[in-house]
Design an enzyme around this catalytic site. Structure first.
Site, PDB file in Angstrom:
ATOM      1  N   ASP A 275       5.872   4.816   5.084  1.00 24.30           N
ATOM      2  CA  ASP A 275       6.704   3.904   5.876  1.00 24.30           C
ATOM      3  C   ASP A 275       6.777   2.512   5.256  1.00 24.30           C
ATOM      4  OD1 ASP A 275       3.942   3.631   6.650  1.00 24.30           O
ATOM      5  OD2 ASP A 275       4.570   2.502   8.406  1.00 24.30           O
ATOM      6  N   HIS A 276       6.045   2.295   4.167  1.00 23.27           N
ATOM      7  CA  HIS A 276       6.105   1.029   3.434  1.00 23.27           C
ATOM      8  C   HIS A 276       6.726   1.175   2.047  1.00 23.27           C
ATOM      9  CE1 HIS A 276       3.579  -1.505   6.190  1.00 23.27           C
ATOM     10  NE2 HIS A 276       3.334  -0.287   6.651  1.00 23.27           N
TER      11      HIS A 276
ATOM     12  N   HIS B 131      -7.625  -0.685   5.489  1.00 18.33           N
ATOM     13  CA  HIS B 131      -6.610   0.243   6.000  1.00 18.33           C
ATOM     14  C   HIS B 131      -6.416   1.371   4.987  1.00 18.33           C
ATOM     15  CE1 HIS B 131      -3.073   1.542   8.217  1.00 18.33           C
ATOM     16  NE2 HIS B 131      -2.331   1.420   7.132  1.00 18.33           N
TER      17      HIS B 131
ATOM     18  N   HIS C 259       0.847  -1.193   0.000  1.00 16.54           N
ATOM     19  CA  HIS C 259       0.000   0.000   0.000  1.00 16.54           C
ATOM     20  C   HIS C 259       0.880   1.240   0.000  1.00 16.54           C
ATOM     21  CE1 HIS C 259       0.784  -0.583   4.309  1.00 16.54           C
ATOM     22  NE2 HIS C 259       0.332   0.631   4.562  1.00 16.54           N
TER      23      HIS C 259
ATOM     24  N   HIS D 155       1.404   3.970   1.943  1.00 19.52           N
ATOM     25  CA  HIS D 155       1.953   4.739   3.059  1.00 19.52           C
ATOM     26  C   HIS D 155       3.480   4.773   2.998  1.00 19.52           C
ATOM     27  CE1 HIS D 155      -1.941   4.231   5.610  1.00 19.52           C
ATOM     28  NE2 HIS D 155      -2.015   5.246   4.786  1.00 19.52           N
TER      29      HIS D 155
ATOM     30  N   ASP E 239      -0.469  -3.771   6.393  1.00 16.26           N
ATOM     31  CA  ASP E 239      -1.127  -3.240   7.590  1.00 16.26           C
ATOM     32  C   ASP E 239      -2.594  -3.643   7.673  1.00 16.26           C
ATOM     33  OD1 ASP E 239       1.272  -2.089   8.204  1.00 16.26           O
ATOM     34  OD2 ASP E 239       0.613  -0.009   7.967  1.00 16.26           O
TER      35      ASP E 239
ATOM     36  N   HIS F  31       4.213  -4.427  10.997  1.00 21.60           N
ATOM     37  CA  HIS F  31       4.658  -3.736  12.209  1.00 21.60           C
ATOM     38  C   HIS F  31       4.773  -4.705  13.372  1.00 21.60           C
ATOM     39  CE1 HIS F  31       4.226   0.505  10.856  1.00 21.60           C
ATOM     40  NE2 HIS F  31       3.306  -0.021  10.055  1.00 21.60           N
TER      41      HIS F  31
END
Length: 254
Positions: free
Chosen positions: A57-58, A111, A53, A55, A128, A166
């Protein structure tokens, strides 16, 4: 095939899969430097990148890895991801020759609206959407969408190893215990996780069967979750029960 969780940023895992010849693929590289260090230290060669996805942080390191290694980058159709070489969606297959891997792509929104997962090699790389003892927040999707996504994941073989994005398991366990304090399998899992984390080890991957026995978000049809909801005045259908769980988790403080 070997699996390595690379801790990154605050609490992310970048999943690295490699074969005995040092051919590697990474999943959700939020930090390119973490991946480069792992590759250099082991003298592995990066052959591909999978994204679940949008985001940052990914995906934050994906463009740099693509540029440096000249590798394909797979991910969902989303204008917020601008480094893809291959757009994939529900029912597609990702086939790599080195390392030799084939993944089925699952659409698992909730998400985010374009979230996908990858199933193969006995793993589900679920970003996530599903966490150990928890699930992702609903930033863009609806409770019905997220529950449907979790149902799709729960339908996979119980031996499937869950590779979430995570390290949230201990915190999730506190909320799960509020829902099912009398679940002995949950208590055993919490003790196991405490030992792993005290030793500096990851709590993941974990089998889907273990999650089905302990994760309240996969257990909306159990008597324990139905009773928990009823005590809070929620007597609706399973979507309403899931929504109540997720809303409670959003504000939960141990």
């Amino acid at each position: 095939m070997h699996l390595v969780p690379l801790p990154a940023l605050t609490d992310n895992y970048i999943w690295l899969l490699h074969d005995d010849e040092g051919q590697a693929v990474v999943v959700d590289p939020g930090d390119a430097a973490v991946v480069e260090q792992a590759l250099d230290r082991r003298q592995w060669r990066l052959r591909g990148v999978l994204l679940t996805h949008h985001h940052n942080d990914h995906i934050g390191g994906a463009a740099a890895l693509r540029q440096h290694h000249g590798v394909p980058v797979y991910g969902p159709l989303d204008p917020r991801i601008d480094c893809l070489t291959h757009v994939v969606g529900d029912g597609d297959r990702v086939t790599l020759t080195a390392p030799e891997l084939t993944f089925e792509v699952l659409s698992i929104p909730g998400h985010t609206r374009t979230h996908i997962g990858y199933v193969g090699a006995g793993l589900v790389l679920c970003g996530d959407t599903l966490f150990s003892l928890g699930c992702g927040r609903l930033f863009e999707g609806t409770p019905a969408q997220m529950l449907d996504s979790l149902d799709r994941l729960a339908a996979l073989p119980g031996s499937t190893r869950v590779c979430a994005g995570h390290e949230y398991t201990q915190a999730n366990g506190l909320f799960a215990n509020e829902v099912e304090p009398n679940n002995p399998t949950l208590q055993q899992r919490r003790r196991e996780v405490a030992r792993l984390r005290a030793d500096g080890q990851a709590s993941l991957p974990v089998t889907l069967a273990a999650e089905q026995a302990t994760n309240p978000f996969l257990r909306v049809d159990t008597d324990a979750v139905i009773d928990w909801c009823a005590r809070r005045g929620v007597d609706g259908d399973r979507v309403a029960r899931f929504a109540a769980l997720r809303a409670a988790k959003d504000v939960f403080r141990a």
